[in-house]
Design a protein around this motif. Sequence first.
Motif, PDB file in Angstrom:
ATOM      1  N   ALA A   1       0.740  -1.416   0.065  1.00 29.86           N
ATOM      2  CA  ALA A   1      -0.049  -0.010  -0.137  1.00 29.86           C
ATOM      3  C   ALA A   1       0.929   1.246  -0.153  1.00 29.86           C
ATOM      4  CB  ALA A   1      -0.868   0.069   1.241  1.00 29.86           C
ATOM      5  N   THR A   2       0.406   2.309  -0.607  1.00 29.43           N
ATOM      6  CA  THR A   2       0.955   3.522  -0.655  1.00 29.43           C
ATOM      7  C   THR A   2       0.090   4.468  -0.259  1.00 29.43           C
ATOM      8  OG1 THR A   2       2.364   2.844  -2.729  1.00 29.43           O
ATOM      9  CG2 THR A   2       2.276   5.194  -2.195  1.00 29.43           C
ATOM     10  N   ALA A   3       0.383   5.027   1.035  1.00 28.52           N
ATOM     11  CA  ALA A   3      -0.275   5.925   1.968  1.00 28.52           C
ATOM     12  C   ALA A   3      -0.064   7.317   1.724  1.00 28.52           C
ATOM     13  CB  ALA A   3      -0.412   5.412   3.512  1.00 28.52           C
ATOM     14  N   MET A   4      -1.090   8.193   1.655  1.00 26.84           N
ATOM     15  CA  MET A   4      -0.642   9.815   1.282  1.00 26.84           C
ATOM     16  C   MET A   4      -1.673  10.560   2.299  1.00 26.84           C
ATOM     17  SD  MET A   4      -1.385   8.835  -2.856  1.00 26.84           S
ATOM     18  CE  MET A   4      -2.517   7.616  -2.139  1.00 26.84           C
ATOM     19  N   THR A   5      -0.973  11.766   2.627  1.00 27.06           N
ATOM     20  CA  THR A   5      -1.710  12.665   3.360  1.00 27.06           C
ATOM     21  C   THR A   5      -2.270  13.679   2.573  1.00 27.06           C
ATOM     22  OG1 THR A   5       0.302  14.280   3.101  1.00 27.06           O
ATOM     23  CG2 THR A   5       0.341  12.824   5.031  1.00 27.06           C
ATOM     24  N   ALA A   6      -3.116  14.497   3.261  1.00 27.79           N
ATOM     25  CA  ALA A   6      -3.913  15.283   2.614  1.00 27.79           C
ATOM     26  C   ALA A   6      -3.363  16.228   1.693  1.00 27.79           C
ATOM     27  CB  ALA A   6      -4.792  16.300   3.546  1.00 27.79           C
ATOM     28  N   LYS A   7      -2.019  16.658   2.269  1.00 27.72           N
ATOM     29  CA  LYS A   7      -1.012  17.529   1.239  1.00 27.72           C
ATOM     30  C   LYS A   7      -1.027  16.883  -0.298  1.00 27.72           C
ATOM     31  CE  LYS A   7       3.896  18.554   0.936  1.00 27.72           C
ATOM     32  NZ  LYS A   7       4.855  18.773   1.898  1.00 27.72           N
ATOM     33  N   VAL A   8      -0.922  15.800  -0.373  1.00 33.52           N
ATOM     34  CA  VAL A   8      -0.857  14.720  -1.746  1.00 33.52           C
ATOM     35  C   VAL A   8      -2.340  14.956  -2.180  1.00 33.52           C
ATOM     36  CG1 VAL A   8      -0.484  12.968  -3.067  1.00 33.52           C
ATOM     37  CG2 VAL A   8       1.150  13.911  -1.094  1.00 33.52           C
ATOM     38  N   THR A   9      -3.366  14.363  -1.330  1.00 34.65           N
ATOM     39  CA  THR A   9      -4.580  13.927  -1.976  1.00 34.65           C
ATOM     40  C   THR A   9      -5.422  15.228  -2.267  1.00 34.65           C
ATOM     41  OG1 THR A   9      -5.343  13.677   0.314  1.00 34.65           O
ATOM     42  CG2 THR A   9      -4.644  11.707  -0.765  1.00 34.65           C
ATOM     43  N   ASP A  10      -5.242  16.501  -1.403  1.00 36.59           N
ATOM     44  CA  ASP A  10      -5.908  17.544  -1.958  1.00 36.59           C
ATOM     45  C   ASP A  10      -5.541  18.251  -3.208  1.00 36.59           C
ATOM     46  OD1 ASP A  10      -7.338  17.617   0.579  1.00 36.59           O
ATOM     47  OD2 ASP A  10      -6.017  19.125   1.395  1.00 36.59           O
ATOM     48  N   VAL A  11      -4.474  17.994  -3.922  1.00 36.11           N
ATOM     49  CA  VAL A  11      -3.981  18.333  -4.985  1.00 36.11           C
ATOM     50  C   VAL A  11      -4.564  17.536  -5.974  1.00 36.11           C
ATOM     51  CG1 VAL A  11      -1.940  18.726  -6.486  1.00 36.11           C
ATOM     52  CG2 VAL A  11      -1.637  19.381  -4.210  1.00 36.11           C
ATOM     53  N   PHE A  12      -4.718  16.164  -5.735  1.00 31.79           N
ATOM     54  CA  PHE A  12      -5.065  15.497  -6.946  1.00 31.79           C
ATOM     55  C   PHE A  12      -6.998  15.700  -7.068  1.00 31.79           C
ATOM     56  CE2 PHE A  12      -2.099  12.177  -8.293  1.00 31.79           C
ATOM     57  CZ  PHE A  12      -0.986  12.497  -7.902  1.00 31.79           C
ATOM     58  N   ASN A  13      -7.149  15.634  -5.985  1.00 27.66           N
ATOM     59  CA  ASN A  13      -8.916  15.851  -5.659  1.00 27.66           C
ATOM     60  C   ASN A  13      -9.148  17.355  -6.486  1.00 27.66           C
ATOM     61  OD1 ASN A  13      -9.169  13.365  -4.387  1.00 27.66           O
ATOM     62  ND2 ASN A  13      -9.306  14.178  -2.321  1.00 27.66           N
ATOM     63  N   ALA A  14      -8.368  18.282  -6.247  1.00 28.45           N
ATOM     64  CA  ALA A  14      -8.855  19.643  -6.905  1.00 28.45           C
ATOM     65  C   ALA A  14      -8.511  19.592  -8.371  1.00 28.45           C
ATOM     66  CB  ALA A  14      -8.028  20.677  -6.197  1.00 28.45           C
ATOM     67  N   ASP A  15      -7.908  18.568  -8.968  1.00 23.74           N
ATOM     68  CA  ASP A  15      -7.594  18.605 -10.282  1.00 23.74           C
ATOM     69  C   ASP A  15      -8.814  18.685 -11.251  1.00 23.74           C
ATOM     70  OD1 ASP A  15      -5.868  18.569 -12.585  1.00 23.74           O
ATOM     71  OD2 ASP A  15      -6.888  16.556 -13.051  1.00 23.74           O
ATOM     72  N   LYS A  16      -8.985  19.587 -11.945  1.00 24.80           N
ATOM     73  CA  LYS A  16      -9.958  19.744 -13.152  1.00 24.80           C
ATOM     74  C   LYS A  16      -9.436  19.546 -14.561  1.00 24.80           C
ATOM     75  CE  LYS A  16     -13.183  21.563  -9.976  1.00 24.80           C
ATOM     76  NZ  LYS A  16     -12.530  20.975  -9.058  1.00 24.80           N
ATOM     77  N   THR A  17      -8.221  19.220 -14.789  1.00 23.83           N
ATOM     78  CA  THR A  17      -7.499  19.000 -16.060  1.00 23.83           C
ATOM     79  C   THR A  17      -7.597  17.522 -16.687  1.00 23.83           C
ATOM     80  OG1 THR A  17      -5.431  18.626 -15.321  1.00 23.83           O
ATOM     81  CG2 THR A  17      -6.055  20.942 -15.498  1.00 23.83           C
ATOM     82  N   GLY A  18      -7.791  16.686 -15.672  1.00 19.44           N
ATOM     83  CA  GLY A  18      -7.614  15.234 -16.069  1.00 19.44           C
ATOM     84  C   GLY A  18      -5.984  14.768 -15.943  1.00 19.44           C
ATOM     85  N   MET A  19      -5.248  15.493 -15.317  1.00 20.66           N
ATOM     86  CA  MET A  19      -4.056  15.358 -15.191  1.00 20.66           C
ATOM     87  C   MET A  19      -3.824  14.260 -13.874  1.00 20.66           C
ATOM     88  SD  MET A  19      -0.635  15.398 -15.987  1.00 20.66           S
ATOM     89  CE  MET A  19      -0.083  16.866 -16.912  1.00 20.66           C
ATOM     90  N   ALA A  20      -4.678  14.493 -12.971  1.00 24.67           N
ATOM     91  CA  ALA A  20      -4.758  13.744 -11.793  1.00 24.67           C
ATOM     92  C   ALA A  20      -5.184  12.356 -12.016  1.00 24.67           C
ATOM     93  CB  ALA A  20      -5.175  14.351 -10.691  1.00 24.67           C
ATOM     94  N   ALA A  21      -5.652  11.714 -13.066  1.00 26.54           N
ATOM     95  CA  ALA A  21      -6.323  10.467 -13.142  1.00 26.54           C
ATOM     96  C   ALA A  21      -5.016   9.410 -12.827  1.00 26.54           C
ATOM     97  CB  ALA A  21      -6.713  10.185 -14.438  1.00 26.54           C
TER      98      ALA A  21
END
Length: 455
Positions: A299-319
């Motif tokens: 498992a790779t576990a991530m903090t909000a610092k990482v997941t917030d950036v992915f969740n906020a993406d609107k460009t599709g780059m965070a897929a």
Amino acid sequence: MSQSREELTTNNARHMWHPMAHPQAMMDSPPDIIAKGKDCIIWDVDGHKMLDGVGGLWSSNLGHSNQGVRDAVIAQMDELPFYNTFRGTTHVRAIELSTQLVELMKPEGVTAVMFSNGGSDAVEGALKIARQYWKVRGQGDRTKFVSLRQGYHGVHFGGMSVNGNSNFRRAYEPLLPGCFHVDTPWTYHNPFGEDNPEKLAELCVNMLEREFVFQGPDTIAAFIAEPVQGAGGVIVPPANYWPLVRALCDKYGILLIADEVVTGFGRTGQMFGTRLWGVNADIWCLAKGISSGYIPLGATAMTAKVTDVFNADKTGMAAVTHGYTYSAHPVAAAAALATIDQLVAQDIPGNAARVGAHLQARLRTFVDKFKVVGDVRGVGLMAGIEMVSDKAKRTPMTRSSDVPARVAKAAYRRGLMVRISGPNLILSPPLIITREEVDFMVDVLEASFTEVEST
Ligand SMILES: Cc1ncc(COP(=O)(O)O)c(C=O)c1O
């Protein structure tokens, strides 16, 4: 098809390539064939009984044949042996395990996990997520990784490229470009002649900063390290090292990845190794003890610092265009759920801390007792005994010396399984081990070193 003892040995040598071994060595010096395990005890195929000082491979944290894990695995086999978690589907155990891990890692600030099949996968996922994080943030130049000499991060091309031991790389080069290595704060062997742990840590962090600056901090994605280096020889950093590293990564905005494949889930006496140092990473790599080694899982576990950036993406780059058929395999997830339940309910990390302190204290007496023992290192239930050919000069035994193998053989005969890695004898028993079993382990080692030094 049941095979005789001789057939097992011959067929193993003929038909199976082993990790980290020359194929021909299997005929010349056949491996031990393990047949059965219960709690901290294992039996080889000849019925020889031993205490498992290796814990599978830093992994069997709950010992062998644990009833709770067994029952969970069998129930899952009956309910749903497999389903995938690719976009569009998931299954109940995967959801339960991700929820449980996020709860367990609340103090770490973890908000999401990404599953895989083992430690190398967990590292690969961490490195890829780190690069993608910067692309999503519009800083696509941040692609480089910095890591420590003596570090071990598995065998995939990413992990191998950040590994700090060239033995694991030579045969497979060229590796991933953009990976750089700095010295680890290792008091026993350091080229700076600095034996004061705090000062050595400051010096190594200075050198890390020089590397960051030299590379250009805005080209670095992440720094990756183990909270305690395991395979490199059980190297425990000074207490000020990780806090200084955390501050440095923050200064330059570089992600910090903690590879907790060995240290996670109680081995150091803390649930996670970063807790030893009172700091949080941004990404954690988890495997081995997560399922007590019963079923492969990473498992790779991530903090909000990482997941917030992915969740906020609107460009599709965070897929997340990464993942495995067996990511969050339901049987592995069931094994992990049952493992973590017991780790918490029985305070297994607490046992590792208490019994581990006794182990460390007894082992440290070996330095004065034995000519061939140069250093004893460790924390909790991970320990390394480094064998030397010249104690005054701290010269580690080379591969040509048969001393480490002879000590291991003598221990085996007396009923203790240990692991030899270069000049180091490594101990990582199940975390359920008792004080009495630790005494047995140390007594056997004492007798084994005495025997080898006197012959
Ligand atoms: C710190 C660390 N990271 C990664 C790995 C790789 O794990 P695996 O062998 O499960 O791929 C290991 C294996 O020992 C390890 O010790």
